[in-house]
Design an enzyme around this catalytic site. Structure first.
Site, PDB file in Angstrom:
ATOM      1  N   HIS A  20      83.079  55.013 -17.147  1.00 18.49           N
ATOM      2  CA  HIS A  20      82.719  54.986 -15.770  1.00 18.49           C
ATOM      3  C   HIS A  20      82.574  56.046 -14.967  1.00 18.49           C
ATOM      4  CE1 HIS A  20      82.336  52.473 -11.714  1.00 18.49           C
ATOM      5  NE2 HIS A  20      80.907  52.656 -12.470  1.00 18.49           N
ATOM      6  N   HIS A 101      66.807  71.963  -7.783  1.00 17.87           N
ATOM      7  CA  HIS A 101      67.040  72.526  -9.015  1.00 17.87           C
ATOM      8  C   HIS A 101      68.441  73.097  -9.178  1.00 17.87           C
ATOM      9  CE1 HIS A 101      66.273  72.659 -13.356  1.00 17.87           C
ATOM     10  NE2 HIS A 101      66.027  74.073 -13.138  1.00 17.87           N
ATOM     11  N   TYR A 123      61.524  71.139 -15.245  1.00 19.84           N
ATOM     12  CA  TYR A 123      62.135  70.346 -14.245  1.00 19.84           C
ATOM     13  C   TYR A 123      62.211  68.897 -14.988  1.00 19.84           C
ATOM     14  CZ  TYR A 123      61.139  73.830 -11.012  1.00 19.84           C
ATOM     15  OH  TYR A 123      60.984  75.092 -10.409  1.00 19.84           O
ATOM     16  N   CYS A 124      61.756  68.670 -16.256  1.00 18.50           N
ATOM     17  CA  CYS A 124      62.070  67.460 -17.047  1.00 18.50           C
ATOM     18  C   CYS A 124      63.367  67.329 -17.270  1.00 18.50           C
ATOM     19  CB  CYS A 124      61.293  67.171 -18.060  1.00 18.50           C
ATOM     20  SG  CYS A 124      59.522  66.889 -17.830  1.00 18.50           S
ATOM     21  N   ASN A 125      64.326  67.209 -16.412  1.00 15.66           N
ATOM     22  CA  ASN A 125      65.555  66.844 -16.622  1.00 15.66           C
ATOM     23  C   ASN A 125      66.419  65.625 -15.861  1.00 15.66           C
ATOM     24  OD1 ASN A 125      66.095  69.802 -17.847  1.00 15.66           O
ATOM     25  ND2 ASN A 125      65.289  70.391 -15.745  1.00 15.66           N
TER      26      ASN A 125
END
EC number: 5.4.99.62
Length: 134
Positions: A20, A101, A123-125
């Site tokens: 967790h 970012h 920015y595809c993170n």
């Protein structure tokens, strides 16, 4: 053989070992991986595998409590953002947190692993924070 969509051994091992609050980052091909953080490199060529497919397959086995995005995705990547909005509305991604970012790259230092995709859209993170199933 496994029945679920996720067949990658390293990713299955990673998900099985999460507790967790642990963080897993799925990154585009250019996201730097901090020293000391495990890299699971899936990138084959430009766009393969892509960010969204990788995320969807990972979510087939991972319980997510919340996720973190770089706020730049809101303006620069409308197509992936629309898919992420749908997953969030469906409860797959839990609550959303936004940060710039540079702060996202700092957060990735805490990740159990960074999964590098072949995605070449900036920015595809996403940082996924593990939840519990009970």
């Amino acid at each position: 053989m496994k029945k679920t969509p996720l067949l990658n051994i390293a990713l299955s091992r990673l998900i099985a070992s999460l507790g967790h609050g642990d963080i897993v980052v799925i990154g585009d091909a250019g996201l730097p991986v901090p020293p000391g953080v495990e890299l699971i490199d899936l990138a084959l060529t430009h766009g393969v595998p892509d960010f969204l497919t990788t995320l969807k397959v990972l979510l087939s086995e991972m319980q997510v409590e919340r996720h973190v995005l770089a706020e730049e995705i809101l303006l620069k990547q409308p197509t992936p953002l629309a898919a992420l909005e749908g997953m969030t509305a469906g409860g797959e991604l839990g609550q959303r947190q936004l940060m710039n970012h540079e702060d996202f790259k700092v957060l990735s230092r805490q990740a159990r692993a960074v999964i590098r995709t072949g995605e070449c859209q900036p920015y595809c993170n996403i940082a996924l924070i593990a939840g519990v199933t009970f």
